[in-house]
Design a protein around this motif. Structure first.
Motif, PDB file in Angstrom:
ATOM      1  N   LEU A  59       0.890  -1.191   0.128  1.00 37.87           N
ATOM      2  CA  LEU A  59       0.026  -0.024   0.058  1.00 37.87           C
ATOM      3  C   LEU A  59       0.758   1.291  -0.082  1.00 37.87           C
ATOM      4  N   VAL A  60       0.210   2.415  -0.098  1.00 36.55           N
ATOM      5  CA  VAL A  60       0.793   3.777  -0.271  1.00 36.55           C
ATOM      6  C   VAL A  60      -0.171   4.456   0.723  1.00 36.55           C
ATOM      7  N   VAL A  61       0.366   5.063   1.653  1.00 38.77           N
ATOM      8  CA  VAL A  61      -0.317   6.345   2.302  1.00 38.77           C
ATOM      9  C   VAL A  61       0.183   7.438   2.024  1.00 38.77           C
ATOM     10  N   GLU A  62      -0.729   8.294   1.300  1.00 38.09           N
ATOM     11  CA  GLU A  62      -0.672   9.628   1.030  1.00 38.09           C
ATOM     12  C   GLU A  62      -0.999  10.493   1.997  1.00 38.09           C
ATOM     13  N   THR A  63      -0.093  11.200   2.430  1.00 37.42           N
ATOM     14  CA  THR A  63      -0.432  12.268   3.482  1.00 37.42           C
ATOM     15  C   THR A  63      -0.207  13.641   3.137  1.00 37.42           C
ATOM     16  N   CYS A  64      -1.062  14.437   3.603  1.00 40.95           N
ATOM     17  CA  CYS A  64      -0.552  16.001   3.352  1.00 40.95           C
ATOM     18  C   CYS A  64      -1.283  16.762   4.568  1.00 40.95           C
ATOM     19  N   ILE A  65      -0.477  17.986   4.629  1.00 38.95           N
ATOM     20  CA  ILE A  65      -1.108  18.987   5.702  1.00 38.95           C
ATOM     21  C   ILE A  65      -2.181  19.594   5.093  1.00 38.95           C
ATOM     22  N   GLU A  66      -3.368  19.482   5.658  1.00 38.21           N
ATOM     23  CA  GLU A  66      -4.505  20.029   4.710  1.00 38.21           C
ATOM     24  C   GLU A  66      -4.459  21.428   5.366  1.00 38.21           C
ATOM     25  N   PHE A  80      -3.102  24.516   8.474  1.00 43.86           N
ATOM     26  CA  PHE A  80      -2.479  24.797   9.857  1.00 43.86           C
ATOM     27  C   PHE A  80      -2.326  26.208  10.391  1.00 43.86           C
ATOM     28  N   SER A  81      -2.276  26.081  11.572  1.00 41.60           N
ATOM     29  CA  SER A  81      -2.546  27.426  12.418  1.00 41.60           C
ATOM     30  C   SER A  81      -1.605  27.376  13.584  1.00 41.60           C
ATOM     31  N   SER A  82      -1.485  28.516  14.298  1.00 39.15           N
ATOM     32  CA  SER A  82      -0.604  28.538  15.601  1.00 39.15           C
ATOM     33  C   SER A  82      -1.167  27.590  16.751  1.00 39.15           C
ATOM     34  N   ARG A  83      -2.434  27.236  16.342  1.00 37.61           N
ATOM     35  CA  ARG A  83      -3.184  26.319  17.484  1.00 37.61           C
ATOM     36  C   ARG A  83      -3.374  24.766  16.962  1.00 37.61           C
ATOM     37  N   LYS A  84      -3.374  24.639  15.598  1.00 38.76           N
ATOM     38  CA  LYS A  84      -3.733  23.345  15.298  1.00 38.76           C
ATOM     39  C   LYS A  84      -3.249  22.918  13.943  1.00 38.76           C
ATOM     40  N   LEU A  85      -3.205  21.779  13.801  1.00 42.40           N
ATOM     41  CA  LEU A  85      -2.710  21.156  12.439  1.00 42.40           C
ATOM     42  C   LEU A  85      -3.577  19.994  12.131  1.00 42.40           C
ATOM     43  N   THR A  86      -4.209  19.924  10.670  1.00 43.85           N
ATOM     44  CA  THR A  86      -5.013  19.056  10.263  1.00 43.85           C
ATOM     45  C   THR A  86      -4.365  18.417   8.957  1.00 43.85           C
ATOM     46  N   PHE A  87      -4.226  16.801   9.019  1.00 41.20           N
ATOM     47  CA  PHE A  87      -3.822  16.149   8.249  1.00 41.20           C
ATOM     48  C   PHE A  87      -4.855  15.345   7.191  1.00 41.20           C
ATOM     49  N   ALA A  88      -4.834  15.420   5.950  1.00 40.23           N
ATOM     50  CA  ALA A  88      -5.448  14.448   5.229  1.00 40.23           C
ATOM     51  C   ALA A  88      -4.618  13.243   4.799  1.00 40.23           C
ATOM     52  N   TYR A  89      -5.545  12.209   4.650  1.00 34.75           N
ATOM     53  CA  TYR A  89      -4.875  10.646   4.275  1.00 34.75           C
ATOM     54  C   TYR A  89      -5.674  10.150   3.120  1.00 34.75           C
ATOM     55  N   LYS A  90      -5.025   9.433   2.377  1.00 32.97           N
ATOM     56  CA  LYS A  90      -5.273   8.495   1.251  1.00 32.97           C
ATOM     57  C   LYS A  90      -4.543   7.228   1.104  1.00 32.97           C
ATOM     58  N   VAL A  91      -5.227   6.127   1.197  1.00 26.14           N
ATOM     59  CA  VAL A  91      -4.630   4.858   1.161  1.00 26.14           C
ATOM     60  C   VAL A  91      -4.942   4.226  -0.132  1.00 26.14           C
ATOM     61  N   PHE A  92      -3.915   3.833  -0.901  1.00 24.19           N
ATOM     62  CA  PHE A  92      -4.034   3.300  -2.134  1.00 24.19           C
ATOM     63  C   PHE A  92      -3.431   1.688  -2.221  1.00 24.19           C
ATOM     64  N   ARG A  93      -3.916   1.115  -3.019  1.00 26.96           N
ATOM     65  CA  ARG A  93      -3.075  -0.302  -3.487  1.00 26.96           C
ATOM     66  C   ARG A  93      -3.065  -0.073  -5.007  1.00 26.96           C
ATOM     67  N   GLU A  94      -1.973   0.066  -5.486  1.00 21.34           N
ATOM     68  CA  GLU A  94      -1.797   0.516  -6.864  1.00 21.34           C
ATOM     69  C   GLU A  94      -2.727   1.859  -6.955  1.00 21.34           C
ATOM     70  N   ASN A  95      -3.464   1.718  -8.004  1.00 15.05           N
ATOM     71  CA  ASN A  95      -4.324   2.889  -8.354  1.00 15.05           C
ATOM     72  C   ASN A  95      -5.739   2.888  -7.597  1.00 15.05           C
ATOM     73  N   THR A  96      -5.983   2.010  -6.670  1.00  8.36           N
ATOM     74  CA  THR A  96      -7.253   1.817  -6.026  1.00  8.36           C
ATOM     75  C   THR A  96      -7.249   2.461  -4.687  1.00  8.36           C
ATOM     76  N   LEU A  97      -8.287   3.479  -4.581  1.00  8.37           N
ATOM     77  CA  LEU A  97      -8.395   3.980  -3.056  1.00  8.37           C
ATOM     78  C   LEU A  97      -8.987   3.082  -2.257  1.00  8.37           C
ATOM     79  N   LEU A  98      -8.354   2.757  -1.167  1.00  7.23           N
ATOM     80  CA  LEU A  98      -8.864   1.723  -0.343  1.00  7.23           C
ATOM     81  C   LEU A  98      -9.642   2.677   0.864  1.00  7.23           C
ATOM     82  N   ALA A  99      -8.928   3.677   1.340  1.00  2.00           N
ATOM     83  CA  ALA A  99      -9.632   4.533   2.618  1.00  2.00           C
ATOM     84  C   ALA A  99      -9.033   5.955   2.352  1.00  2.00           C
TER      85      ALA A  99
END
Length: 142
Positions: free
Chosen positions: A75-82, A84-103
């Motif tokens: 699998l590949v876990v694709e992570t990005c910072i969606e 951010f501020s001085s008080r909080k961070l939000t991350f977004a994730y996608k999990v792929f098997r080849e080109n198929t989005l699993l989660a």
């Protein structure tokens, strides 16, 4: 969306249920692996936060499961910072098997000091580095 990183993960037998399908809570663990590697790759390992007396506590987590993953899948876990501020961070994730989005999912974190109290990250030396890295790495949303 800002700074993006891809982290490879191979499904271990212990992460599956009796049917050979990945148990749902493991996706949150993979999200943690993804965000840890994203920050480390950017030069801001969690240890840097901790050395300065700062941590990022999860206050919200969500995952949408689309397709199952199985034992030994690569699998590949694709992570990005969606956001951010001085008080909080939000991350977004996608999990792929080849080109198929699993989660896909998100986690929201607040900055906390050594006592666990919410704090303003601008009080810490790493803030300027985090702000610079994130702003220099603005990317097209995934």
């Amino acid at each position: 969306m800002f700074l993006t990183h891809q982290t490879p993960v191979r499904v271990r037998y212990a992460e599956t249920d009796q049917m050979g399908i990945v148990y749902h809570s493991n996706y949150l663990i993979w999200f943690e692996v993804g965000r840890t590697e994203l920050l480390r790759n950017a030069g801001l390992a969690y240890t840097t936060f901790e050395e300065q007396g700062l941590a990022v506590a999860v206050v919200d987590a969500a995952c949408r499961y689309r397709r199952p993953a199985h034992y030994d899948d690569q699998l590949v876990v694709e992570t990005c910072i969606e956001s951010f501020s001085s008080r909080k961070l939000t991350f977004a994730y996608k999990v792929f098997r080849e080109n198929t989005l699993l989660a896909e999912g998100k986690t929201t974190h607040v900055y906390v000091d050594r006592t666990g109290k919410s704090t303003d990250a601008r009080k810490y030396p790493l803030w300027k580095e985090l702000e610079r890295i994130v702003n220099e790495n603005k990317e097209i949303p995934f």
